[in-house]
Scaffold this active site. Structure first.
Site, PDB file in Angstrom:
ATOM      1  N   ASP A 190      -5.074   7.782  -0.305  1.00 58.40           N
ATOM      2  CA  ASP A 190      -3.621   7.496   0.173  1.00 58.40           C
ATOM      3  C   ASP A 190      -3.584   8.736   0.830  1.00 58.40           C
ATOM      4  OD1 ASP A 190      -1.215   6.547   0.513  1.00 58.40           O
ATOM      5  OD2 ASP A 190      -0.488   6.288  -1.339  1.00 58.40           O
ATOM      6  N   GLU A 203       6.067  -1.835  -0.572  1.00 63.40           N
ATOM      7  CA  GLU A 203       6.683  -0.888  -1.099  1.00 63.40           C
ATOM      8  C   GLU A 203       7.987  -0.592  -0.781  1.00 63.40           C
ATOM      9  OE1 GLU A 203       4.229   2.515  -0.538  1.00 63.40           O
ATOM     10  OE2 GLU A 203       4.316   2.197   1.731  1.00 63.40           O
TER      11      GLU A 203
END
Length: 666
Positions: A411, A465
């Protein structure tokens, strides 16, 4: 006398070009079906022009590479040799939305004085070009000129870089909604990411892509101040100094160039996909056709599938005898849930490690989770930040691969300057050497997934998200329109490849009932809208983003989701319009999966099942319930018999969907 005066400037111009060796030359390249014409002008500058049938798509636009030596490859240009060829073949794609891709194009290679070439391709669905240099040693690229001057002031779907880290212009997660505006109304000096879609009128659309970005920065787009309806390339300069905002790489000083690279190489493809129907965009293979072939010899260990995941749902478990959180008991519970529903993986998100990826949280026993998961045929995938992954690459991947971990979700790349592109490639290669899967976040897709199919997904999408923090105005109205985005991204973002949207919300809201609650999130749109994403959204590894508790309370929906494959043998578009709705069918073996979604506009559509081979079928269908416009979790399930050629009317409520699994009756 008048005739002499009229012709003299032309004669002088011609003589000047001829004596300097840069006489203007025109080259034409047509697509195999003859519908697309690519016109290249080579002389004082190198330009390309794109026409589709009687419609001019791109007017003459300059392309060039500027070197630190002062040379500009393409200004001027002297073509010394040309060669043409036609390719008509196919190749297998075991981790894709279809098992085979047809690769059919005409190619023109212009070899130019100065030891460089430009390769052009014309496909039936678009065009592409790239530079190639044949120099010794290293080249320093100051800038690349890539022009896309559209013939009209068309509406475009523009994913702007709308948020940066502490003012760093090129630090971005590559997640944006689409601003829909005319090209002439583009925000001046605002970067846009790729793919970018332009509506050229009369049903025709053009999408700008790039592919095979290696040892080079990714391409952004800016409005062209010299052409009111044009776009031009922009690139992150090479970072010389940087800092970290927590774990995010923030360049603080840039070099005066975009790349230093090997002088003997090919450069990224610049491509324009052209469609005459929106549906064609959602089933396009341009990135697969332009990307380098698979570089991993043994791919037998690469297993696509679905994963249970803890981050979005904050590990909200009920009815358990332990405190849910970042501990071994919680993830054993996730493994049990995955095994019970035949999910292949559990993703353990941020928090399992502390300062180093070798420094595990004291309540987490990773070897025990691997052992426990192996006993239930469930693999473990671990989250990591790019910073730690890059710094600990030589130790982390071998260590966890030997332990039996199946992959990493890496990430916060949040950049694609040349330094970051190099780092990404090192991570991908190291993962392949250790037989680890990768899910890249804070990054965009440019074809790496074909070359390295261990890259099973890439984010670069405004995924689920974002429902945790979507803004409202002062009157309490939703500002972020996710249902519209959900039926735009399959036509635009998905052109570039897999996208880790992370669908599967079991708590669903209408315009009136949706709220943002970080630790108890919900989605916009109906339950079936979420369920249809598993067929429509491309990702060889697909998340079940909600909690095991939520799914077990909705087992009927969970059973359906769990059975949808993540790679397919065939894809067929059944209808759609960018930003409005989408209807798609995919086949795995003899079973078909159909998904449909709409924006906030309710729709009635007829599905024609003539895509089914002859025979009798049973269809398990989930549709919006009659009250889903006020209670978005409402749905209805039906099981019906079908034959090829049957039709069926489906109704989608606001933010709604429709989905089915169709199996042959033996």
């Amino acid at each position: 006398m008048n005739k002499t005066v009229f012709k003299l400037p032309l004669l002088i111009s011609f003589l000047c070009l001829y004596t300097t060796g840069y006489a203007q030359k025109t080259f034409e390249l047509k697509s195999p079906d003859g519908c697309i014409t690519l016109t290249i002008q080579a002389g004082k500058e190198l330009t390309w022009q794109v026409d589709h049938e009687q419609t001019q798509i791109i007017t003459p636009s300059a392309i060039s590479l500027s070197l630190s030596t002062g040379e500009v490859l393409g200004k001027p240009v002297k073509v010394t040799k040309t060669s043409r060829k036609q390719i008509n073949s196919s190749f297998g794609t075991p981790f894709y939305k279809k098992s085979q891709v047809h690769d059919h194009y005409n190619q023109l290679l212009l070899q130019c004085a100065g030891n460089y070439s430009v390769e052009f391709r014309a496909y039936n669905d678009g065009v592409a070009y790239r530079f190639l240099t044949d120099r010794k040693g290293e080249l320093t690229i100051l800038h690349e000129e890539a022009g896309f001057r559209f013939a009209g002031d068309h509406k475009a779907f523009i994913p702007y870089v709308n948020k940066t880290h502490e003012g760093s212009r090129y630090s971005f997660s590559f997640e944006s909604f689409y601003d829909e505006m005319k090209l002439s109304d583009m925000f001046p000096d605002s970067l846009a990411i790729l793919p970018l879609l332009v509506d050229c009128g009369n049903g025709k659309k053009a999408a700008i892509l790039e592919c095979d970005v290696e040892d080079y920065p990714g391409m952004f787009l800016l409005s062209d101040p010299q052409h009111p309806t044009g776009l031009k390339a922009a690139f992150a300069p090479y970072p010389l100094e940087w800092k970290f905002n927590d774990i995010i790489f923030i360049p603080t000083e840039y070099a005066g160039y975009i790349a230093k690279t090997n002088g003997k190489r090919s450069y990224p493809w610049r491509a324009v996909v052209i469609s005459t129907q929106d549906a064609h965009l959602a089933d396009n293979d341009m990135i697969q056709k332009l990307a380098p072939a698979c570089k991993i010899q043994d791919i037998s260990w690469i297993k696509p599938g679905k994963a249970a995941w803890n981050w979005w749902n904050s590990a909200n478990l009920t009815g358990v005898s332990f405190r849910a959180g970042m501990n071994t008991e919680t993830f054993k519970y996730f493994i049990d849930f995955a095994a019970a529903n035949q999910l292949e993986y559990v993703v353990v998100d941020a928090g399992w490690s502390i300062n180093s990826l070798m420094d595990v949280h004291p309540e987490m026993n990773i070897p025990e989770l691997v052992r426990y998961g192996n006993g239930k045929n469930v693999g473990i995938i671990l989250w990591s930040g790019w910073k730690q992954t890059a710094e600990e690459l030589e130790t982390v991947f071998p260590h966890y691969a030997k332990m039996g971990v199946k992959g990493f979700k890496v990430d916060f790349f949040d950049n694609d300057n040349q330094r970051m592109i190099k780092s990404m490639k090192e991570i991908v290669e190291a993962a392949a050497e250790n037989q680890l899967l990768l899910d890249l976040h804070g990054f965009r897709s440019t074809g790496i997934q074909r070359s390295y199919p261990n890259v099973v997904s890439i984010e670069g999408v405004k995924g689920l998200e974002n429902f945790k923090w979507a803004p409202f105005d002062e009157q309490g109205n939703i500002l972020d329109d996710f249902p519209r985005y959900d039926v735009t991204a399959p036509y635009v973002r998905m052109l570039a490849g897999p996208m880790d949207y992370t669908p599967g919300a079991m708590k669903n809201g209408t315009k009136e009932t949706y709220r943002t609650i970080d630790r108890h999130p919900m989605s916009q749109g109906t339950r079936v809208h979420q369920m249809a994403m598993y067929t429509i959204f491309e990702s060889p590894i697909q998340m079940l983003s909600d909690s095991p508790t939520a799914y077990m309370k909705e087992q009927e929906c969970t059973d359906f989701i769990a059975k949808v494959p993540t790679v397919f043998d065939e894809t067929k578009m059944l209808g759609g319009e960018v930003g409005e709705y989408i209807i798609m069918a995919r086949r795995k073996g003899q079973t078909w999966y159909v998904g449909a979604m709409t924006n906030w506009t309710p729709r009635e559509k007829t599905i024609d099942f003539s895509f089914l081979p002859e025979g009798n079928y049973e269809a398990e269908i989930f549709m919006d319930g009659i009250n889903s416009d006020r209670e978005a979790t409402d749905y209805k399930k039906e099981t019906v018999s079908l034959s090829s050629g049957d039709t069926m009317v489906m109704n989608m409520y606001p933010g709604g969907g429709w989905t089915a699994r169709i199996s042959p009756i033996r």
